[in-house]
Enzyme design. Structure first.
Site, PDB file in Angstrom:
ATOM      1  N   GLY A  56     -53.379 -34.132 -19.571  1.00 45.20           N
ATOM      2  CA  GLY A  56     -54.530 -33.300 -19.229  1.00 45.20           C
ATOM      3  C   GLY A  56     -54.220 -31.843 -18.986  1.00 45.20           C
ATOM      4  CE  LYS A  57     -48.613 -30.409 -20.954  1.00 45.20           C
ATOM      5  NZ  LYS A  57     -48.801 -31.783 -21.441  1.00 45.20           N
ATOM      6  CB  THR A  58     -54.632 -28.511 -23.377  1.00 42.50           C
ATOM      7  OG1 THR A  58     -53.255 -28.384 -23.759  1.00 42.50           O
ATOM      8  CG2 THR A  58     -55.463 -27.510 -24.157  1.00 42.50           C
TER       9      THR A  58
ATOM     10  N   PRO B 155     -47.014 -35.263 -22.781  1.00 41.87           N
ATOM     11  CG  PRO B 155     -46.301 -35.236 -24.995  1.00 41.87           C
ATOM     12  CD  PRO B 155     -45.828 -35.550 -23.615  1.00 41.87           C
ATOM     13  N   GLY B 156     -50.566 -35.673 -23.162  1.00 46.02           N
ATOM     14  CA  GLY B 156     -51.676 -36.541 -22.812  1.00 46.02           C
ATOM     15  C   GLY B 156     -51.973 -36.640 -21.337  1.00 46.02           C
TER      16      GLY B 156
ATOM     17  CB  SER C  66     -29.782 -37.874 -14.952  1.00 46.14           C
ATOM     18  OG  SER C  66     -30.319 -38.243 -16.211  1.00 46.14           O
TER      19      SER C  66
ATOM     20  N   GLY D  95     -45.668 -31.129 -18.114  1.00 52.60           N
ATOM     21  CA  GLY D  95     -45.787 -32.576 -18.034  1.00 52.60           C
ATOM     22  C   GLY D  95     -45.769 -33.201 -19.409  1.00 52.60           C
TER      23      GLY D  95
ATOM     24  CE  LYS E 127     -34.282 -39.002 -15.100  1.00 53.77           C
ATOM     25  NZ  LYS E 127     -33.019 -38.461 -14.571  1.00 53.77           N
TER      26      LYS E 127
END
Length: 758
Positions: free
Chosen positions: A348-350, A345-346, A663, A343, A706
């Protein structure tokens, strides 16, 4: 009966010394001290409290002292003679008294001999002190000593003597014997201090060697006595590692290798050039945790509570994590796929990795893989190289101190490949459940079990992850946050944390909801909340200045104050044109930072039929332009007949930003049709989709991001490929409510809807 107090130093007759008032208060005798008052100084057999002690713990011989002068901050005393101390008792006021009688000395040494011994010993001590930095300030003090008794009392605390030996000097009746004991103790101290030095004076070599031998023997005895009271591993490096290897729980292969290295270290000796390398290796392998930490049963309710508490939204992500934990609870072991969180940045993955570790009651360790280009960073360096180090995986295992932690491998999409090898390939063994039970780091050269580790990987995109590595992981998409989501995240998480970080109390600063909305819309148009966090921190720092300067006791941030508090708007995203322009159409793009809108600009100028493509387009996007031109020529042969006499220019702003992907195909076709027909496309209409030469609209990726970008930019209507219809389930309801989303199968469907053509 006479008042006594105890002390832990040597006091002999004919010595002047000074006691501070606070010392007298500690002994409860301050009010009894007057000039001429006599006291008896006793010595404790064992270390203890000088105020509360057992009278039987006093040596029978002490020193009688008389107060010569009482001053404001203490008293000056002179020792008169040695004395016998008997029948010591504690008085009602807390002081101690005893029967005291003078103990005569055996004057078996003349005054001249005393002076000679004293001066010789003092001169030897001055020469000894001259070799040390403290000798400069010690010299004037030593020169003030008038006799051997003062000498002994002044340095008694530095002598390597126990309580019994110090008291024996005081109790010795023979002055000659007493001087000999003092002389021996001083020379032992000098010899012990200079044990490593070979600069003894030639005339002192014979005497000092004897003193040194006695001193070293005594030191060995003391050290051995201390070592016997300590754990065996502290005796020496070798014994320490022997015990560590025995208690480590490492597997047989690792134990044999460690014992082999330990034997080499024994043979090498501390002066060997490989001793440090061997020591570092043994220190590393014995510091690793070879056994798993005990953890309680997995509680799914608690896990759900932790995930909900720490992260807002992310419903599907949380459901997948709970499923993983449920499988682990049923199988009673680490199992299931390696999770890959993908996803912007920012999002919440980490941080969600930390929540998983807390939910499982496990240790947490994060390893950043961004920019790694050397395989040795993963597998470690072989010990044959100078400066060899273990890889980051094993270094992380040592750092967390557990064999079954939650390990987050951050930024796996940013691994690089060069002449140093392919670190992504080295990760294959780490993340393969069939292989990582015997992972072998090159530095360790023994297998280590990583099968109990719960690996969680993060990435911004899967495009740069090699297929073999990607196949070992299950991709879980982290969608961007809507404006409503960001509002809730700011109120529940970001603002309270910012208050705490910047030392602001809730009552001192109020950030209104309308101000938060404006920050979200004007300062942080992004998929994640990292920029929102920075903006809120900036607000708190501005408020901190106001509060510290006492300009206000209570602040409230409103939308019209944002320019003053945060400066001008920071958004660099494209915004919709206010008016429609021929040949320009709004498209949608996906980036590692989330969704974006982009504009396809087309223009015809008189020329020779050349086609110019600008905007830093990648090969795939250039091919999309070529396909679009061919398709438009086939659909509009009459209108495009003039292309042979005109040059076509296709541009995609911003020119400094690289762009690629198929795309934008439908957007390029629509822009070209608008150009050749002269019909304008409203800027509030956007589209995304790959096109084929047959005119079909093919599916694309990143639909959710998008559409969120389109909604943020103010787009009202979006055309998407029919085959992406199912992906609309993942799009937040808030976004779908504000957009008219039209799935299409063919290019003609889009053109017919916009231009009204069949």
């Amino acid at each position: 009966m006479i008042t006594i107090f105890v002390y832990d130093n040597i006091f002999l007759p004919n010595v002047i010394f000074y006691f501070k008032s606070d010392v007298l208060r500690d002994w409860d005798i301050e009010d009894k001290v007057e000039a001429g008052t006599e006291f008896a100084i006793g010595f404790l057999r064992e270390q203890g409290d000088g105020k509360n002690f057992d009278p039987e713990n006093i040596f029978p011989v002490g020193v009688l002292a008389r107060v010569e002068e009482k001053e404001e901050d203490g008293v000056k005393l002179r020792t008169v003679s040695r004395c016998n101390i008997q029948n010591a008792v504690e008085m009602p006021d807390g002081a101690y008294e005893a029967d005291v009688s003078i103990r005569e000395d055996d004057e078996d040494l003349t005054g001249a001999d005393k002076r000679r011994i004293f001066e010789t010993l003092r001169n030897d001590f001055l020469r000894f002190a001259h070799n040390y930095q403290w000798g400069l300030w010690a010299r004037p003090v030593v020169l003030q000593w008038k006799n051997l008794e003062e000498f002994a009392c002044s340095i008694a605390s530095y002598l390597d003597m126990d309580w019994d030996e110090k008291a024996e000097i005081v109790m010795t009746d023979s002055v000659k014997d007493r001087y000999a004991r003092i002389e021996k103790a001083v020379y032992e101290m000098i010899a012990l201090t200079n044990a490593g030095s070979e600069a003894e004076e030639a005339q002192q070599l014979q005497n000092e060697s004897l003193y040194r031998e006695d001193a070293v023997k005594k030191q060995i005895e003391i050290l051995q006595r201390e070592l016997d009271e300590m754990h065996p591993e502290n005796v020496s490096d070798v014994r320490k590692f022997e015990m560590a290897i025995r208690e480590s729980g490492m597997n047989d292969t690792a134990r044999r290798e460690a014992e082999k290295v330990l034997n080499r270290m024994k043979q090498e000796g501390k002066d060997g050039h490989e001793y440090g390398m061997l020591y570092d290796y043994l220190d590393f392998v014995t510091s690793l945790s070879w056994t798993c930490d005990e953890t309680p049963e997995i509680d799914l309710d608690y896990a759900e509570t932790v995930l909900e508490r720490d992260h807002y939204g992310l419903k599907k992500v949380k459901e997948r994590i709970i499923q993983q934990l449920a499988v682990m609870a049923l199988r009673k072991s680490q199992s299931g796929s390696i999770l890959l969180f993908v996803g912007a940045p920012g999002t919440g993955k980490t941080s969600i990795g930390q929540s998983i570790a807390e939910a499982l009651h496990r240790k947490y360790v994060r390893i950043s893989l961004g920019g790694i280009r050397d395989e040795a960073e993963i597998r470690g360096h072989r010990r044959t190289y100078i400066g060899a180090m273990p890889g980051r995986i094993m270094e992380g295992m040592k750092r967390c101190g557990s064999a079954n932690p939650v390990m987050v491998l951050d930024e796996v999409d940013k691994l690089m490949r060069d002449f140093g090898g392919d670190p992504a390939s080295a990760l294959l063994e780490v993340l393969d459940p069939e292989q990582n039970g015997t992972f072998t780091d090159h530095y360790m050269n023994v297998p280590y079990d990583l099968s109990k580790v719960l690996f969680v990987c993060t990435a911004n995109t899967t495009d740069t992850i090699p297929e073999p590595l990607l196949n070992r992981m299950e991709v879980i998409e982290f969608q961007g946050y809507t404006a409503t989501d960001k509002m809730e995240i700011a109120k529940k998480h970001l603002i309270p944390k910012a208050y705490e970080l910047n030392g602001i109390k809730k009552k001192q600063l109020r950030i209104t909801d309308s101000a938060i909305k404006k920050i979200i819309s004007d300062y942080t148009a992004e998929s994640g909340v990292r920029g929102l966090k920075k903006a809120i921190d900036g607000v708190c720092r501005y408020a901190a200045v106001k509060l510290v300067k006492n300009e206000s006791e209570k602040l409230s941030l409103k939308p019209d104050q944002l320019k003053e508090w945060l400066g001008k708007k920071l958004i660099s995203h494209d915004v919709l044109e206010k008016t429609a322009v021929t040949g320009i159409v709004t498209g949608l793009a996906w980036t590692a930072a989330g969704g974006e809108i982009l504009f396809i600009e087309t223009s015809l100028v008189k020329g020779q039929g050349k086609v110019a493509i600008t905007g830093q387009l990648g090969d795939v996007m250039k091919e999309s332009v070529e396909i679009a031109i061919s398709l438009v020529k086939a659909m509009y042969p009459e209108e495009t007949a003039s292309f042979a006499e005109q040059d076509l220019h296709v541009h995609v702003p911003e020119g400094a930003v690289p762009k690629d992907g198929p795309s934008a195909g439908i957007t390029i076709v629509t822009a070209l049709v608008s150009l050749i027909t002269g019909r304008k496309v409203p800027p509030t209409i956007a589209m995304t989709g790959e096109v084929s030469l047959r005119g079909n609209v093919m599916p694309i990726g990143g639909l959710t991001e998008k559409l969120m970008a389109a909604q943020r930019a103010g787009v009202k209507k979006v055309f998407i490929p029919e085959k992406n219809r199912e992906d609309l389930e993942d799009v937040p309801a808030e976004v779908k409510e504000k957009l008219e989303i039209v799935p299409v199968k063919r290019v003609r469907d889009v053109l017919g809807d916009i231009f009204g053509q069949a």
